[in-house]
Design a protein around this motif. Sequence first.
Motif, PDB file in Angstrom:
ATOM      1  N   GLY A 156       0.800  -1.217   0.000  1.00 17.93           N
ATOM      2  CA  GLY A 156       0.000   0.000   0.000  1.00 17.93           C
ATOM      3  C   GLY A 156       0.835   1.270   0.000  1.00 17.93           C
ATOM      4  O   GLY A 156       0.298   2.347   0.207  1.00 17.93           O
ATOM      5  N   ASP A 159      -0.376   3.782  -2.335  1.00 14.29           N
ATOM      6  CA  ASP A 159      -1.740   4.255  -2.139  1.00 14.29           C
ATOM      7  C   ASP A 159      -1.729   5.746  -1.847  1.00 14.29           C
ATOM      8  O   ASP A 159      -0.719   6.326  -1.473  1.00 14.29           O
ATOM      9  CB  ASP A 159      -2.407   3.516  -0.976  1.00 14.29           C
ATOM     10  CG  ASP A 159      -2.718   2.065  -1.321  1.00 14.29           C
ATOM     11  OD1 ASP A 159      -2.731   1.750  -2.525  1.00 14.29           O
ATOM     12  OD2 ASP A 159      -2.926   1.276  -0.390  1.00 14.29           O
ATOM     13  N   SER A 163      -5.863   7.555   2.034  1.00 13.24           N
ATOM     14  CA  SER A 163      -6.550   6.273   2.213  1.00 13.24           C
ATOM     15  C   SER A 163      -6.857   6.007   3.686  1.00 13.24           C
ATOM     16  O   SER A 163      -7.891   5.423   4.015  1.00 13.24           O
ATOM     17  CB  SER A 163      -5.731   5.134   1.607  1.00 13.24           C
ATOM     18  OG  SER A 163      -4.483   5.033   2.255  1.00 13.24           O
ATOM     19  N   SER A 164      -5.996   6.442   4.594  1.00 11.53           N
ATOM     20  CA  SER A 164      -6.275   6.238   6.017  1.00 11.53           C
ATOM     21  C   SER A 164      -7.477   7.073   6.455  1.00 11.53           C
ATOM     22  O   SER A 164      -8.224   6.674   7.341  1.00 11.53           O
ATOM     23  CB  SER A 164      -5.054   6.571   6.866  1.00 11.53           C
ATOM     24  OG  SER A 164      -4.690   7.916   6.694  1.00 11.53           O
ATOM     25  N   ALA A 166     -10.050   7.638   4.539  1.00 10.17           N
ATOM     26  CA  ALA A 166     -11.207   6.909   4.018  1.00 10.17           C
ATOM     27  C   ALA A 166     -11.594   5.798   4.985  1.00 10.17           C
ATOM     28  O   ALA A 166     -12.778   5.523   5.195  1.00 10.17           O
ATOM     29  CB  ALA A 166     -10.905   6.345   2.653  1.00 10.17           C
ATOM     30  N   ASP A 167     -10.586   5.157   5.612  1.00  8.79           N
ATOM     31  CA  ASP A 167     -10.860   4.099   6.583  1.00  8.79           C
ATOM     32  C   ASP A 167     -11.640   4.669   7.777  1.00  8.79           C
ATOM     33  O   ASP A 167     -12.556   4.026   8.298  1.00  8.79           O
ATOM     34  CB  ASP A 167      -9.559   3.461   7.086  1.00  8.79           C
ATOM     35  CG  ASP A 167      -8.860   2.657   6.007  1.00  8.79           C
ATOM     36  OD1 ASP A 167      -9.529   2.305   5.003  1.00  8.79           O
ATOM     37  OD2 ASP A 167      -7.642   2.411   6.149  1.00  8.79           O
ATOM     38  N   ILE A 168     -11.309   5.862   8.216  1.00  8.39           N
ATOM     39  CA  ILE A 168     -12.005   6.476   9.342  1.00  8.39           C
ATOM     40  C   ILE A 168     -13.453   6.740   8.985  1.00  8.39           C
ATOM     41  O   ILE A 168     -14.377   6.489   9.770  1.00  8.39           O
ATOM     42  CB  ILE A 168     -11.309   7.786   9.756  1.00  8.39           C
ATOM     43  CG1 ILE A 168      -9.927   7.467  10.331  1.00  8.39           C
ATOM     44  CG2 ILE A 168     -12.137   8.572  10.757  1.00  8.39           C
ATOM     45  CD1 ILE A 168      -9.063   8.678  10.584  1.00  8.39           C
ATOM     46  N   ASN A 170     -15.250   5.145   6.784  1.00  6.19           N
ATOM     47  CA  ASN A 170     -15.944   3.879   6.608  1.00  6.19           C
ATOM     48  C   ASN A 170     -16.337   3.233   7.939  1.00  6.19           C
ATOM     49  O   ASN A 170     -17.276   2.449   7.995  1.00  6.19           O
ATOM     50  CB  ASN A 170     -15.098   2.908   5.785  1.00  6.19           C
ATOM     51  CG  ASN A 170     -14.943   3.350   4.356  1.00  6.19           C
ATOM     52  OD1 ASN A 170     -15.794   4.083   3.830  1.00  6.19           O
ATOM     53  ND2 ASN A 170     -13.882   2.937   3.714  1.00  6.19           N
ATOM     54  N   LYS A 171     -15.639   3.553   9.020  1.00  6.79           N
ATOM     55  CA  LYS A 171     -15.925   2.974  10.333  1.00  6.79           C
ATOM     56  C   LYS A 171     -17.180   3.578  10.942  1.00  6.79           C
ATOM     57  O   LYS A 171     -17.743   3.010  11.843  1.00  6.79           O
ATOM     58  CB  LYS A 171     -14.738   3.165  11.286  1.00  6.79           C
ATOM     59  CG  LYS A 171     -13.559   2.300  10.913  1.00  6.79           C
ATOM     60  CD  LYS A 171     -12.433   2.511  11.881  1.00  6.79           C
ATOM     61  CE  LYS A 171     -11.218   1.695  11.463  1.00  6.79           C
ATOM     62  NZ  LYS A 171     -10.113   1.881  12.375  1.00  6.79           N
ATOM     63  N   LYS A 172     -17.632   4.706  10.504  1.00  7.68           N
ATOM     64  CA  LYS A 172     -18.800   5.366  11.082  1.00  7.68           C
ATOM     65  C   LYS A 172     -20.071   4.711  10.690  1.00  7.68           C
ATOM     66  O   LYS A 172     -20.408   4.185   9.771  1.00  7.68           O
ATOM     67  CB  LYS A 172     -18.835   6.830  10.715  1.00  7.68           C
ATOM     68  CG  LYS A 172     -17.773   7.612  11.439  1.00  7.68           C
ATOM     69  CD  LYS A 172     -17.914   9.090  11.121  1.00  7.68           C
ATOM     70  CE  LYS A 172     -16.917   9.876  11.915  1.00  7.68           C
ATOM     71  NZ  LYS A 172     -17.025  11.271  11.727  1.00  7.68           N
TER      72      LYS A 172
END
Length: 172
Positions: A156, A159, A163-164, A166-168, A170-172
Motif C-alpha cells: 500500500g 496508495d 486512504s487512512s 477513508a478508513d475512518i 468507513n468505520k462510522k
Amino acid sequence: MKDNFFVISVNGLAVGETTFLGHADREFFANNENREVLDADLRVSIVAAKQQGCVDFDLDITGTITVPCDRCLAPVKMPVSASGLFRLRLSGSGAALEDTQEEVFLSEGSDELDLSQEVYDYSLLALPLQRFHKEGECDSVALDYLSHESPEAGEGAMDSPFSSLADILNKK
C-alpha cells in the motif's frame, strides 16, 4: 560581475535608433546566482531609440536555456523567445507610455542604464512552467527507478495518503 553588454551609456546615444547585439550564456546566469540554469545560448538584441526627453528600448531574446527535466532530472534544452519594451525618461517631459511599455530609471548621478536584470527576468519568464523532455526522450534509468516501488516500502506504499482518512469515514 555584470555583463558590460547590457550596460548602455545613455549620454553616448545619438538621436535615432542604435542597435546592440549580444549573448547571454551559462556564466551570465551564474553571475546572477541562478543554479537552476545548467547552460544557455541566448541572442539578445536591444534597439535604443533616442528622442526628445526619452529613450525607448526594444528588447528581444531568442535561443535556448538548458534546465533539469522535471521528470528525470537530466538536462533538457528549452526554447526561449521573449521581448519587452522600456522607456527611460531623460527629463520631466516625454510622451505617455504605451500599454506594452514599462518605465526604467537611472540610478542617481549615473548616465548608464543596466538592462541585465531585465534580460535575466524576461529570459526566465519565457521558460515553460513544466520543463520536460518529449515523450520517450527522458532518462530511462531514472524513469525505471521512479516507476518501481522501493524494496523497503510496505504494501500500500503507492496508495493515496488520504486512504487512512477513508478508513475512518468507513468505520462510522
